[in-house]
Each structure stands twice: as C-alpha cells, then as structure tokens.
Design a protein around this motif. Structure first.
Motif, short mmCIF file in Angstrom:
data_model
loop_
_atom_site.label_atom_id
_atom_site.label_comp_id
_atom_site.label_asym_id
_atom_site.label_seq_id
_atom_site.Cartn_x
_atom_site.Cartn_y
_atom_site.Cartn_z
N ILE A 1 85.06 51.95 -23.52
CA ILE A 1 85.62 53.29 -23.76
C ILE A 1 85.16 53.87 -25.09
CG2 ILE A 1 87.65 52.72 -22.40
CD1 ILE A 1 89.24 52.76 -25.05
N PHE B 1 84.98 58.27 -25.42
CA PHE B 1 86.13 59.07 -25.77
C PHE B 1 86.23 59.41 -27.25
CE2 PHE B 1 87.91 59.07 -21.71
CZ PHE B 1 87.90 57.79 -21.17
N THR B 2 86.83 60.57 -27.51
CA THR B 2 87.33 60.83 -28.85
C THR B 2 88.47 59.85 -29.11
OG1 THR B 2 86.71 63.16 -28.83
CG2 THR B 2 88.56 62.54 -30.24
N MET B 3 88.46 59.26 -30.29
CA MET B 3 89.49 58.28 -30.64
C MET B 3 90.39 58.84 -31.72
SD MET B 3 88.93 55.81 -28.61
CE MET B 3 90.16 54.70 -29.30
N HIS C 1 91.62 62.42 -35.58
CA HIS C 1 90.79 61.98 -34.47
C HIS C 1 89.32 62.22 -34.80
CE1 HIS C 1 91.54 66.26 -33.22
NE2 HIS C 1 90.28 66.20 -32.88
N ASN D 1 94.27 55.16 -30.13
CA ASN D 1 94.20 55.43 -28.70
C ASN D 1 93.21 56.57 -28.52
OD1 ASN D 1 94.80 55.76 -25.88
ND2 ASN D 1 96.87 55.01 -26.26
N LYS D 2 92.88 56.87 -27.30
CA LYS D 2 91.99 58.01 -27.05
C LYS D 2 92.75 59.31 -27.31
CE LYS D 2 91.27 59.06 -22.67
NZ LYS D 2 92.19 60.15 -22.36
N HIS D 3 91.99 60.35 -27.54
CA HIS D 3 92.55 61.68 -27.76
C HIS D 3 91.65 62.70 -27.08
CE1 HIS D 3 94.26 65.20 -29.71
NE2 HIS D 3 93.01 65.56 -30.00
#
Length: 116
Positions: free
Chosen positions: A28, A32-34, A50, A96-98
């Motif tokens: 991931i 994804f943006t984190m 983020h 987490n992802k954002h």
C-alpha cells in the motif's frame, strides 16, 4: 496482510522533540497518501499531517511550522518529526491512509506525552 507499525513515542518536556516512524506494508505504501493521526484521551481521532506518494504534504493548523511529515520510499516508512512540542500534543499517534483511513489498518499507535 497489510501492516502499519508505529514507533518512536515517549515522554518529552515542553519544547522538546520526537520523531515518529510508521513502517508500512509495501503493498500500500506506493499507492496511497499516508497520514499521521492522533487521539487524545476523551477526544476523537484527528488528522495531523499527510503526504502523497509524490511527497506533497499538508498539515493541521495546530501543528503547522512545528511538525514535518516525510516518507522513505526505499524503506516503506513514513516519519513525523515533531518539534517545539506542547502539552496539548499529548496523544496516541497512528498512521493510516488518507483520506478514508481503513479501519483494518489501525495499529496500536505510539504514545506521545508532553509534560514537565
């Protein structure tokens, strides 16, 4: 299986610094943006900062100018450098992802306590 493991928290005096790390599953990390989130006792979990896969960053007003989010693509790790810490920064910090953090990705977080 996706895993996010946060570390680096601790007890620090006001004005001090900490660097948090979040090890992210390779599956991931590059997609994804984190984000870094935090949850203080009795409060909801809020987004702190983020970073996109390309390195574009954004910060909550409460931490702007004090916190820096970064990512190491070779190590699949997201960092949060926290300077000039204040007692109100005390919280459990998670990554987490954002946007739309995945409920299955929440880890145990890392406790940050700012006190003299």
């Amino acid at each position: 299986q996706v895993q996010l493991v946060e570390s680096g928290g601790g007890l620090v005096q006001p004005g001090g610094s900490l660097r948090l790390s979040c090890a992210v599953s390779r599956s991931i990390f590059s997609i994804f943006t984190m984000g870094w989130y935090r949850q203080a006792p009795g409060k909801q979990r809020d987004l702190v900062a983020h970073i996109t896969p390309g390195g574009i960053t954004n910060y909550a007003d409460s931490v702007k100018g004090r916190f820096t989010i970064s990512r190491d693509n070779a190590e699949n790790t997201v960092y949060l450098q926290m300077n000039s810490l204040k007692p109100e920064d005390t919280a459990v910090y998670y990554c987490n992802k954002h946007p739309f953090p995945n409920q299955r990705f929440w880890g145990q977080g890392t406790q940050v306590t700012v006190a003299s």
